[in-house]
Write a protein that holds these residues in place. Structure first.
Motif, PDB file in Angstrom:
ATOM      1  N   THR A   2       0.871  -1.271   0.006  1.00  0.00           N
ATOM      2  CA  THR A   2      -0.042   0.061  -0.134  1.00  0.00           C
ATOM      3  C   THR A   2       1.016   1.131   0.152  1.00  0.00           C
ATOM      4  N   THR A  70       5.217   1.021  -5.415  1.00  0.00           N
ATOM      5  CA  THR A  70       4.069   0.502  -4.750  1.00  0.00           C
ATOM      6  C   THR A  70       4.158   0.339  -3.304  1.00  0.00           C
ATOM      7  N   ASP A  71       5.140   0.583  -2.586  1.00  0.00           N
ATOM      8  CA  ASP A  71       5.541   0.416  -1.166  1.00  0.00           C
ATOM      9  C   ASP A  71       5.744   1.771  -0.716  1.00  0.00           C
ATOM     10  N   ARG A  88      -5.415   7.546  -6.511  1.00  0.00           N
ATOM     11  CA  ARG A  88      -5.930   6.153  -6.247  1.00  0.00           C
ATOM     12  C   ARG A  88      -5.943   5.332  -7.439  1.00  0.00           C
ATOM     13  N   GLY A  91      -2.938   2.371  -7.601  1.00  0.00           N
ATOM     14  CA  GLY A  91      -2.955   1.042  -6.972  1.00  0.00           C
ATOM     15  C   GLY A  91      -3.628   1.140  -5.650  1.00  0.00           C
ATOM     16  N   ASP A  92      -3.047   0.442  -4.533  1.00  0.00           N
ATOM     17  CA  ASP A  92      -3.717   0.292  -3.174  1.00  0.00           C
ATOM     18  C   ASP A  92      -3.033   1.442  -2.669  1.00  0.00           C
ATOM     19  N   VAL A  93      -4.049   2.328  -2.139  1.00  0.00           N
ATOM     20  CA  VAL A  93      -3.449   3.756  -1.478  1.00  0.00           C
ATOM     21  C   VAL A  93      -4.205   3.786  -0.245  1.00  0.00           C
ATOM     22  N   LEU A  94      -3.653   4.326   0.764  1.00  0.00           N
ATOM     23  CA  LEU A  94      -4.123   4.704   2.027  1.00  0.00           C
ATOM     24  C   LEU A  94      -3.856   6.297   2.284  1.00  0.00           C
ATOM     25  N   ASP A 135     -14.372   5.957   3.004  1.00  0.00           N
ATOM     26  CA  ASP A 135     -13.563   4.889   2.184  1.00  0.00           C
ATOM     27  C   ASP A 135     -12.211   5.181   1.552  1.00  0.00           C
TER      28      ASP A 135
END
Length: 158
Positions: A2, A70-71, A88, A91-94, A135
Motif C-alpha cells: 500500500t 507501490t510501497d 488512487r 494502486g492500493d492507497v491509504l 472509504d
C-alpha cells in the motif's frame, strides 16, 4: 503493498511525518512538492493559488511515481477528493489526513523560515480542503508530536 499518502494543508506537518514514516518502515519517500513544475512554484511563491489546470499535470507526476513505488510514502496536499481519486488509480492507497486547527496552522506558518510556500496561501488551501471520505483513509490529530504520529501510522501502514 500500500502506498501511504500523507495529506493536508501547508503547515500541518505532512512532509515531516511522511518522511519519518518512510524511514521507520524502510520505504521510498516522495516529497510531492518536488514534482511541481517551475511555473507552479513561481506562481505559489508569488502568492497566487494554483488552479486545477495547474495541479492536474503535477498530480499526474505524483501518481506516476506512486505506480512505480507501490510501497512508497508520499507527502502531497491532495486537498480535493477528485485529486485523491486520480492518485488512487496508482494502486492500493491509504490516505492519511493530518488535521490541525486553523489557529495552530497560522502559528506554525508564521514561525516557519526558508519555505517557498507563503503563509498567505493558507486560506485558499483551507477553502479547497475536502475531508477524507470513510472509504479513503484516516484523519489524525496533527497537534500530536511527529514521533507520536509516526508511531500511530506505522501500525496502520504495515
Amino acid at each position: 503493498m500500500t502506498v501511504v499518502v500523507v495529506i493536508g494543508v501547508s503547515g500541518c506537518g505532512k512532509s515531516t511525518v511522511a518522511s519519518a514514516l518512510a524511514d521507520r518502515l524502510g520505504r521510498p519517500f516522495l516529497e510531492g512538492d518536488d514534482l511541481h513544475p517551475p511555473a507552479n512554484r513561481a506562481k505559489m511563491t508569488a502568492g497566487s493559488a494554483l488552479t486545477d489546470e495547474d495541479r492536474w499535470p503535477w498530480l499526474g507526476a505524483v501518481r506516476t511515481w506512486m505506480a512505480e513505488h507501490t510501497d512508497g510514502v508520499v507527502a502531497c496536499s491532495a486537498l480535493r477528493r477528485s485529486y485523491r481519486d486520480l492518485l488512487r488509480t496508482a494502486g492500493d492507497v491509504l490516505f492519511v489526513h493530518i488535521s490541525v486547527p486553523e489557529p495552530e496552522l497560522r502559528r506554525r506558518l508564521a514561525e516557519r523560515r526558508g519555505h517557498w510556500m507563503p503563509a498567505t496561501l493558507l486560506d485558499s488551501q483551507l477553502a479547497a480542503l475536502e475531508p477524507l471520505g470513510p472509504d479513503e483513509g484516516v484523519t489524525v490529530d496533527g497537534r500530536l508530536t511527529p514521533d507520536r504520529l509516526t508511531d500511530e501510522l506505522a501500525g496502520l501502514a504495515r
